[in-house]
Design an enzyme around this catalytic site. Structure first.
Site, PDB file in Angstrom:
ATOM      1  N   ALA A 165      -1.531   7.791   7.586  1.00  0.00           N
ATOM      2  CA  ALA A 165      -0.474   8.809   7.703  1.00  0.00           C
ATOM      3  C   ALA A 165       0.758   8.399   6.893  1.00  0.00           C
ATOM      4  CB  ALA A 165      -0.109   9.020   9.168  1.00  0.00           C
ATOM      5  N   SER A 204       0.834  -1.215   0.000  1.00  0.00           N
ATOM      6  CA  SER A 204       0.000   0.000   0.000  1.00  0.00           C
ATOM      7  C   SER A 204       0.867   1.263   0.000  1.00  0.00           C
ATOM      8  CB  SER A 204      -0.984  -0.002   1.165  1.00  0.00           C
ATOM      9  OG  SER A 204      -0.325   0.192   2.392  1.00  0.00           O
ATOM     10  N   MET A 228      10.475  -7.190   4.021  1.00  0.00           N
ATOM     11  CA  MET A 228      10.595  -7.895   5.304  1.00  0.00           C
ATOM     12  C   MET A 228      11.878  -8.717   5.431  1.00  0.00           C
ATOM     13  SD  MET A 228       7.988  -6.713   6.759  1.00  0.00           S
ATOM     14  CE  MET A 228       7.771  -7.689   8.248  1.00  0.00           C
ATOM     15  N   ARG A 229      12.936  -8.295   4.766  1.00  0.00           N
ATOM     16  CA  ARG A 229      14.216  -8.993   4.921  1.00  0.00           C
ATOM     17  C   ARG A 229      15.223  -8.042   5.547  1.00  0.00           C
ATOM     18  NH1 ARG A 229      13.818 -14.006   4.964  1.00  0.00           N
ATOM     19  NH2 ARG A 229      16.028 -14.231   4.530  1.00  0.00           N
ATOM     20  N   ASP A 265      15.591  -0.697  11.550  1.00  0.00           N
ATOM     21  CA  ASP A 265      14.772   0.490  11.811  1.00  0.00           C
ATOM     22  C   ASP A 265      15.569   1.612  12.471  1.00  0.00           C
ATOM     23  OD1 ASP A 265      12.537  -0.779  10.689  1.00  0.00           O
ATOM     24  OD2 ASP A 265      12.062  -1.749  12.576  1.00  0.00           O
ATOM     25  N   HIS A 270       8.699   3.202   8.637  1.00  0.00           N
ATOM     26  CA  HIS A 270       8.406   2.342   9.782  1.00  0.00           C
ATOM     27  C   HIS A 270       7.215   2.931  10.534  1.00  0.00           C
ATOM     28  CE1 HIS A 270       9.078  -0.491  12.994  1.00  0.00           C
ATOM     29  NE2 HIS A 270       8.913   0.501  13.847  1.00  0.00           N
TER      30      HIS A 270
END
Ligand code: GRF
Length: 211
Positions: free
Chosen positions: A168, A8, A85-86, A140, A104
């Site tokens: 957001a 998305s 997602m790695r 992150d 994030h």
């Protein structure tokens, strides 16, 4: 753009890049999973897509080398992680230093990693939000480019909070990418400095002041 799932945020960036004068063009949408729903959406939008399945490689370094080759082949200048997602190896992260950004769903450095919304609710914060940052080797982490604050509402569940934050994210990521692609962001001493963009002054209270 690197994705692993529904995409998305990727769609928000595709939409933004379609606007006249937007300073970035999407060269490639790459996924480590062939079944990522975002891939079909990218292809439907007429973008080049590619799958590099991580399972085909013996280790992270070999996978990252294949990623790097695919990105260079596509002439990529800037990598946007959008639900990818790695974990990336320090070598790959160093090669793309200050040319790779991530979104994030928290106000970093609070709540890095997974289950961010459940952890924000457990901590009882009044605001959470989302962060676009340059990528560093630690998960992150990295110089913060832009953040959006999102209020926690009474009765929120991780899902209701995630949905409010995601809305957001879809506004923040196109804004942050625009600043980076336009050359308005430079990294100095591990802080992202923004030129020609002024943030509104003053606090926002949650709960609101009695009216
Ligand atoms: C988003 O919440 C993003 O912040 C996080 O992973 C989620 C990806 O969602 N890194 P989508 O694939 O962009 O819909």
């Amino acid at each position: 753009m690197l994705i692993s799932g529904r995409g998305s945020n990727m769609k928000a960036l595709i939409e933004a890049a379609r606007q006249p004068g937007y300073p970035a063009e999407i060269a490639l949408v790459l996924s480590n999973r062939a079944d990522a729903a975002g891939l079909a959406a990218a292809a439907a939008a007429g973008l080049a897509t590619r799958v590099v399945p991580h399972r085909n490689f013996p280790d992270r370094a070999a996978f990252d080398a294949a990623l790097d080759a695919a990105l260079r082949e596509a002439g990529v200048d800037l990598v946007c992680l959008a639900g990818f997602m790695r974990l990336l190896t320090p070598g790959f992260v160093a090669d793309w230093r200050d040319r790779m950004i991530n979104i994030h769903p928290s106000l970093l450095p609070a709540f890095p990693g997974l289950d961010t919304h459940a952890r924000a609710l457990a901590a009882g914060v009044r605001f959470t939000g989302c962060t676009v940052h340059y990528v560093r080797a630690e998960m992150d982490s990295g110089p913060i480019i832009a953040q959006a604050a999102v209020p926690v509402a009474p009765g929120d569940t991780p899902d209701t909070l995630a949905a409010r934050v995601l809305a957001a994210e879809h506004r923040l990521y196109p804004l942050a990418l625009r600043l980076v692609a336009a050359g308005q962001v430079r990294v100095e001493g591990e802080h992202a400095m923004i030129e020609g963009h002024r943030a509104p002054a003053g606090p926002i209270l949650n709960p609101l002041e009695p009216g």
